[in-house]
Write a protein that holds these residues in place. Sequence first.
Motif, PDB file in Angstrom:
ATOM      1  N   VAL A 152       0.840  -1.205   0.000  1.00  0.00           N
ATOM      2  CA  VAL A 152       0.000   0.000   0.000  1.00  0.00           C
ATOM      3  C   VAL A 152       0.870   1.249   0.000  1.00  0.00           C
ATOM      4  O   VAL A 152       0.644   2.200  -0.763  1.00  0.00           O
ATOM      5  CB  VAL A 152      -0.935  -0.006   1.225  1.00  0.00           C
ATOM      6  N   LEU A 153       1.887   1.248   0.838  1.00  0.00           N
ATOM      7  CA  LEU A 153       2.723   2.444   1.007  1.00  0.00           C
ATOM      8  C   LEU A 153       3.724   2.628  -0.119  1.00  0.00           C
ATOM      9  O   LEU A 153       4.362   3.682  -0.199  1.00  0.00           O
ATOM     10  CB  LEU A 153       3.419   2.380   2.364  1.00  0.00           C
ATOM     11  N   ARG A 154       3.845   1.678  -0.995  1.00  0.00           N
ATOM     12  CA  ARG A 154       4.608   1.886  -2.221  1.00  0.00           C
ATOM     13  C   ARG A 154       3.831   2.744  -3.217  1.00  0.00           C
ATOM     14  O   ARG A 154       4.420   3.317  -4.138  1.00  0.00           O
ATOM     15  CB  ARG A 154       4.968   0.543  -2.866  1.00  0.00           C
ATOM     16  N   GLN A 155       2.507   2.822  -3.011  1.00  0.00           N
ATOM     17  CA  GLN A 155       1.641   3.535  -3.948  1.00  0.00           C
ATOM     18  C   GLN A 155       1.180   4.898  -3.448  1.00  0.00           C
ATOM     19  O   GLN A 155       0.739   5.725  -4.243  1.00  0.00           O
ATOM     20  CB  GLN A 155       0.395   2.664  -4.244  1.00  0.00           C
ATOM     21  N   GLN A 156       1.263   5.128  -2.134  1.00  0.00           N
ATOM     22  CA  GLN A 156       0.724   6.374  -1.577  1.00  0.00           C
ATOM     23  C   GLN A 156       1.473   6.701  -0.292  1.00  0.00           C
ATOM     24  O   GLN A 156       2.060   5.819   0.335  1.00  0.00           O
ATOM     25  CB  GLN A 156      -0.773   6.223  -1.312  1.00  0.00           C
ATOM     26  N   PRO A 157       1.445   7.983   0.134  1.00  0.00           N
ATOM     27  CA  PRO A 157       2.276   8.387   1.271  1.00  0.00           C
ATOM     28  C   PRO A 157       1.742   7.957   2.632  1.00  0.00           C
ATOM     29  O   PRO A 157       2.512   7.862   3.595  1.00  0.00           O
ATOM     30  CB  PRO A 157       2.316   9.913   1.161  1.00  0.00           C
ATOM     31  N   PHE A 158       0.431   7.706   2.731  1.00  0.00           N
ATOM     32  CA  PHE A 158      -0.155   7.325   4.019  1.00  0.00           C
ATOM     33  C   PHE A 158      -1.051   6.110   3.827  1.00  0.00           C
ATOM     34  O   PHE A 158      -1.432   5.768   2.705  1.00  0.00           O
ATOM     35  CB  PHE A 158      -0.937   8.492   4.622  1.00  0.00           C
ATOM     36  N   VAL A 159      -1.402   5.483   4.912  1.00  0.00           N
ATOM     37  CA  VAL A 159      -2.108   4.207   4.845  1.00  0.00           C
ATOM     38  C   VAL A 159      -3.450   4.326   4.134  1.00  0.00           C
ATOM     39  O   VAL A 159      -3.847   3.436   3.377  1.00  0.00           O
ATOM     40  CB  VAL A 159      -2.275   3.625   6.267  1.00  0.00           C
ATOM     41  N   ALA A 160      -4.169   5.425   4.348  1.00  0.00           N
ATOM     42  CA  ALA A 160      -5.478   5.590   3.718  1.00  0.00           C
ATOM     43  C   ALA A 160      -5.465   6.580   2.553  1.00  0.00           C
ATOM     44  O   ALA A 160      -6.522   6.992   2.094  1.00  0.00           O
ATOM     45  CB  ALA A 160      -6.511   6.023   4.755  1.00  0.00           C
ATOM     46  N   GLY A 161      -4.283   6.979   2.102  1.00  0.00           N
ATOM     47  CA  GLY A 161      -4.238   7.880   0.951  1.00  0.00           C
ATOM     48  C   GLY A 161      -3.211   8.976   1.071  1.00  0.00           C
ATOM     49  O   GLY A 161      -2.037   8.721   1.327  1.00  0.00           O
ATOM     50  N   GLU A 162      -3.669  10.211   0.931  1.00  0.00           N
ATOM     51  CA  GLU A 162      -2.762  11.351   0.844  1.00  0.00           C
ATOM     52  C   GLU A 162      -2.554  12.092   2.157  1.00  0.00           C
ATOM     53  O   GLU A 162      -1.782  13.045   2.200  1.00  0.00           O
ATOM     54  CB  GLU A 162      -3.296  12.344  -0.209  1.00  0.00           C
ATOM     55  N   ALA A 163      -3.240  11.676   3.227  1.00  0.00           N
ATOM     56  CA  ALA A 163      -3.142  12.403   4.497  1.00  0.00           C
ATOM     57  C   ALA A 163      -3.042  11.431   5.668  1.00  0.00           C
ATOM     58  O   ALA A 163      -3.581  10.314   5.625  1.00  0.00           O
ATOM     59  CB  ALA A 163      -4.352  13.321   4.681  1.00  0.00           C
ATOM     60  N   PHE A 164      -2.375  11.868   6.717  1.00  0.00           N
ATOM     61  CA  PHE A 164      -2.271  11.115   7.962  1.00  0.00           C
ATOM     62  C   PHE A 164      -3.662  10.929   8.559  1.00  0.00           C
ATOM     63  O   PHE A 164      -4.479  11.853   8.569  1.00  0.00           O
ATOM     64  CB  PHE A 164      -1.387  11.882   8.946  1.00  0.00           C
ATOM     65  N   SER A 165      -3.940   9.732   9.072  1.00  0.00           N
ATOM     66  CA  SER A 165      -5.270   9.450   9.600  1.00  0.00           C
ATOM     67  C   SER A 165      -5.204   8.415  10.723  1.00  0.00           C
ATOM     68  O   SER A 165      -4.126   7.911  11.081  1.00  0.00           O
ATOM     69  CB  SER A 165      -6.185   8.924   8.488  1.00  0.00           C
ATOM     70  N   MET A 166      -6.367   8.076  11.225  1.00  0.00           N
ATOM     71  CA  MET A 166      -6.511   7.036  12.233  1.00  0.00           C
ATOM     72  C   MET A 166      -5.884   5.720  11.777  1.00  0.00           C
ATOM     73  O   MET A 166      -5.340   4.971  12.590  1.00  0.00           O
ATOM     74  CB  MET A 166      -7.994   6.849  12.545  1.00  0.00           C
ATOM     75  N   ALA A 167      -5.949   5.431  10.485  1.00  0.00           N
ATOM     76  CA  ALA A 167      -5.376   4.185   9.969  1.00  0.00           C
ATOM     77  C   ALA A 167      -3.864   4.155  10.146  1.00  0.00           C
ATOM     78  O   ALA A 167      -3.283   3.102  10.457  1.00  0.00           O
ATOM     79  CB  ALA A 167      -5.754   4.014   8.494  1.00  0.00           C
ATOM     80  N   ASP A 168      -3.202   5.282   9.951  1.00  0.00           N
ATOM     81  CA  ASP A 168      -1.759   5.349  10.194  1.00  0.00           C
ATOM     82  C   ASP A 168      -1.455   5.083  11.661  1.00  0.00           C
ATOM     83  O   ASP A 168      -0.499   4.365  11.988  1.00  0.00           O
ATOM     84  CB  ASP A 168      -1.213   6.719   9.791  1.00  0.00           C
ATOM     85  N   ILE A 169      -2.262   5.649  12.554  1.00  0.00           N
ATOM     86  CA  ILE A 169      -2.039   5.453  13.986  1.00  0.00           C
ATOM     87  C   ILE A 169      -2.119   3.971  14.333  1.00  0.00           C
ATOM     88  O   ILE A 169      -1.315   3.460  15.120  1.00  0.00           O
ATOM     89  CB  ILE A 169      -3.062   6.249  14.804  1.00  0.00           C
ATOM     90  N   THR A 170      -3.050   3.259  13.714  1.00  0.00           N
ATOM     91  CA  THR A 170      -3.219   1.843  14.025  1.00  0.00           C
ATOM     92  C   THR A 170      -2.035   1.021  13.528  1.00  0.00           C
ATOM     93  O   THR A 170      -1.578   0.102  14.218  1.00  0.00           O
ATOM     94  CB  THR A 170      -4.537   1.328  13.443  1.00  0.00           C
ATOM     95  N   VAL A 171      -1.519   1.340  12.353  1.00  0.00           N
ATOM     96  CA  VAL A 171      -0.327   0.626  11.874  1.00  0.00           C
ATOM     97  C   VAL A 171       0.877   0.958  12.756  1.00  0.00           C
ATOM     98  O   VAL A 171       1.693   0.088  13.064  1.00  0.00           O
ATOM     99  CB  VAL A 171      -0.049   0.941  10.389  1.00  0.00           C
ATOM    100  N   VAL A 172       0.986   2.212  13.191  1.00  0.00           N
ATOM    101  CA  VAL A 172       2.043   2.555  14.151  1.00  0.00           C
ATOM    102  C   VAL A 172       1.914   1.675  15.396  1.00  0.00           C
ATOM    103  O   VAL A 172       2.902   1.116  15.889  1.00  0.00           O
ATOM    104  CB  VAL A 172       1.974   4.050  14.532  1.00  0.00           C
ATOM    105  N   GLY A 173       0.693   1.538  15.909  1.00  0.00           N
ATOM    106  CA  GLY A 173       0.478   0.673  17.064  1.00  0.00           C
ATOM    107  C   GLY A 173       0.921  -0.755  16.797  1.00  0.00           C
ATOM    108  O   GLY A 173       1.513  -1.406  17.670  1.00  0.00           O
ATOM    109  N   GLY A 174       0.662  -1.239  15.586  1.00  0.00           N
ATOM    110  CA  GLY A 174       1.095  -2.584  15.232  1.00  0.00           C
ATOM    111  C   GLY A 174       2.600  -2.733  15.245  1.00  0.00           C
ATOM    112  O   GLY A 174       3.138  -3.743  15.723  1.00  0.00           O
TER     113      GLY A 174
END
Length: 220
Positions: A152-174
């Motif tokens: 996913v991150l090879r295609q876009q800068p953040f987990v859910a697209g172009e902006a930092f979001s709750m999804a990034d926080i969850t992957v950080v937690g992982g």
Amino acid sequence: MKIYDWPTGPYPARVRIALAEKNLQSAVQFVTVDLRKGEHKTADFLATKNYSGTLPVLELDDGTLIAECTAITEYLDALDAAQTLTGTTPRDRGVIHMMNKRAELELLDAISVYFHHATPGLGPQVEIYQNEEWGLRQRDKAVRGMRYFDSVLRQQPFVAGEAFSMADITVVGGLIFASLVKLPVPVECEALVAWYARMQQRPSVRHQLAMVPPPREPAA
């Protein structure tokens, strides 16, 4: 507001990051619940704070209790009009929630099961039942999840697209949890590792007590 919390836990880290992103740290009182002593599994905690026996738990000034990281983040994000973590448009909200759920199922929760079932976990007083085979299966699932998020991150800068979001926080937690259980990130996951390095530059992430880089597989 109060947050029942364990300062080095990967799940509480998700809410701590959300609080920092929203500049709400001063609005909450942290109440430490000792996971190692099993305080989150006591009859009193189950009856008065969280039936599920997990952390974190948000307690509002009127006594309302909100458990589960996604629900707490939703509440915190809705306290102002700039819903930066959960999305403002129907499309963004849908994508963020989809990727957040995938991050939970494919990475964070899988590592949690591995920790509780195939390692000593929180010790014999807390880990009353363990199924090592199931834990090891979930460990392998988490490694597959790392490869998925790398793609996913090879295609876009953040987990859910172009902006930092709750999804990034969850992957950080992982990845925090991966570091705690010494679960290496596959050597080929260069995009995931580079993204995580960028995330650690965010003040909301960098200041977490649990924050340590996950191990890497040795190069062949």
